[in-house]
Design a protein around this motif. Sequence first.
Motif, PDB file in Angstrom:
ATOM      1  N   UNK A 126       0.893  -1.207   0.007  1.00  0.00           N
ATOM      2  CA  UNK A 126      -0.146  -0.020   0.302  1.00  0.00           C
ATOM      3  C   UNK A 126       0.789   1.324  -0.097  1.00  0.00           C
ATOM      4  N   UNK A 127       1.838   1.109   0.804  1.00  0.00           N
ATOM      5  CA  UNK A 127       3.130   2.440   0.837  1.00  0.00           C
ATOM      6  C   UNK A 127       3.338   2.648  -0.576  1.00  0.00           C
ATOM      7  N   UNK A 128       3.873   1.429  -1.450  1.00  0.00           N
ATOM      8  CA  UNK A 128       4.556   1.835  -2.497  1.00  0.00           C
ATOM      9  C   UNK A 128       3.473   2.139  -3.723  1.00  0.00           C
ATOM     10  N   UNK A 129       2.161   1.591  -3.713  1.00  0.00           N
ATOM     11  CA  UNK A 129       1.101   2.086  -4.566  1.00  0.00           C
ATOM     12  C   UNK A 129       0.629   3.234  -4.530  1.00  0.00           C
ATOM     13  N   UNK A 130       0.963   3.946  -3.292  1.00  0.00           N
ATOM     14  CA  UNK A 130       0.494   5.308  -3.126  1.00  0.00           C
ATOM     15  C   UNK A 130       1.713   6.254  -2.997  1.00  0.00           C
ATOM     16  N   UNK A 131       2.931   5.845  -3.507  1.00  0.00           N
ATOM     17  CA  UNK A 131       4.249   6.748  -3.884  1.00  0.00           C
ATOM     18  C   UNK A 131       5.207   6.833  -2.878  1.00  0.00           C
ATOM     19  N   UNK A 154      17.176  -1.516   5.019  1.00  0.00           N
ATOM     20  CA  UNK A 154      17.004  -1.886   3.829  1.00  0.00           C
ATOM     21  C   UNK A 154      16.159  -1.256   3.130  1.00  0.00           C
ATOM     22  N   UNK A 155      16.270  -1.028   1.996  1.00  0.00           N
ATOM     23  CA  UNK A 155      15.264  -0.239   1.141  1.00  0.00           C
ATOM     24  C   UNK A 155      15.106  -0.860  -0.199  1.00  0.00           C
ATOM     25  N   UNK A 156      13.804  -1.022  -0.830  1.00  0.00           N
ATOM     26  CA  UNK A 156      13.842  -1.343  -2.237  1.00  0.00           C
ATOM     27  C   UNK A 156      14.244  -0.494  -3.207  1.00  0.00           C
ATOM     28  N   UNK A 157      14.116   0.952  -2.809  1.00  0.00           N
ATOM     29  CA  UNK A 157      14.087   2.167  -3.684  1.00  0.00           C
ATOM     30  C   UNK A 157      15.285   2.681  -3.609  1.00  0.00           C
ATOM     31  N   UNK A 158      16.231   2.514  -2.402  1.00  0.00           N
ATOM     32  CA  UNK A 158      17.330   3.134  -2.193  1.00  0.00           C
ATOM     33  C   UNK A 158      17.260   4.594  -1.716  1.00  0.00           C
ATOM     34  N   UNK A 159      18.092   5.362  -1.536  1.00  0.00           N
ATOM     35  CA  UNK A 159      18.163   6.563  -0.855  1.00  0.00           C
ATOM     36  C   UNK A 159      18.444   7.613  -1.953  1.00  0.00           C
ATOM     37  N   UNK A 160      18.072   8.780  -1.717  1.00  0.00           N
ATOM     38  CA  UNK A 160      18.340  10.040  -2.491  1.00  0.00           C
ATOM     39  C   UNK A 160      19.869  10.331  -2.436  1.00  0.00           C
ATOM     40  N   UNK A 161      20.600  10.485  -3.856  1.00  0.00           N
ATOM     41  CA  UNK A 161      21.801  10.733  -3.897  1.00  0.00           C
ATOM     42  C   UNK A 161      22.939   9.774  -4.088  1.00  0.00           C
ATOM     43  N   UNK A 162      22.184   8.465  -4.122  1.00  0.00           N
ATOM     44  CA  UNK A 162      22.969   7.170  -4.223  1.00  0.00           C
ATOM     45  C   UNK A 162      22.572   6.747  -5.771  1.00  0.00           C
ATOM     46  N   UNK A 176       8.265   5.323  -0.603  1.00  0.00           N
ATOM     47  CA  UNK A 176       9.413   4.366  -0.508  1.00  0.00           C
ATOM     48  C   UNK A 176       9.541   3.553   0.689  1.00  0.00           C
ATOM     49  N   UNK A 177       9.567   2.357   0.723  1.00  0.00           N
ATOM     50  CA  UNK A 177       9.479   1.338   1.789  1.00  0.00           C
ATOM     51  C   UNK A 177      10.931   1.107   2.222  1.00  0.00           C
ATOM     52  N   UNK A 178      11.125   1.302   3.484  1.00  0.00           N
ATOM     53  CA  UNK A 178      12.435   1.134   3.919  1.00  0.00           C
ATOM     54  C   UNK A 178      12.237   0.541   5.415  1.00  0.00           C
TER      55      UNK A 178
END
Length: 126
Positions: A91-96, A113-121, A98-100
């Motif tokens: 639900x988090x990902x479907x609504x935009x 751990x994060x599926x979408x990573x972190x800004x700046x990487x 970033x799951x961490x």
Amino acid sequence: MARLRHFAVCVKDLEKAAKFYENVFELKRIGREDLDIGSAIYMSDGVINLALLNFTGAAGSKASDLKNPGGHVGAHHFGFQVDDLIETQKRIEANGGNFERKFKDPDGVIFDISKNGWQGTDGYRK
């Protein structure tokens, strides 16, 4: 329904802040951590966990997502207790969002751990 059960607040002086919340609101100290990223005192009213945080140095800057963690005072993050992590992640990902996830190794070292990573990487995906 998710239950809001955690607030984290950055403070300049952990002991001073903890004594304030003990004396004024009768919160109870339930734990303390001292890590390379900084220190925290955890307090509770029996329902909500209040984390008083004091991030330090470069490690604290990275962990807190703050450029000047020692200069930041105020709300840092909040947390929900959920019944189903997988469904909530969807639900988090479907609504935009970033799951961490945060974990601790056997020695208590915190890592994410994060599926979408972190800004700046280089692996960051919006």
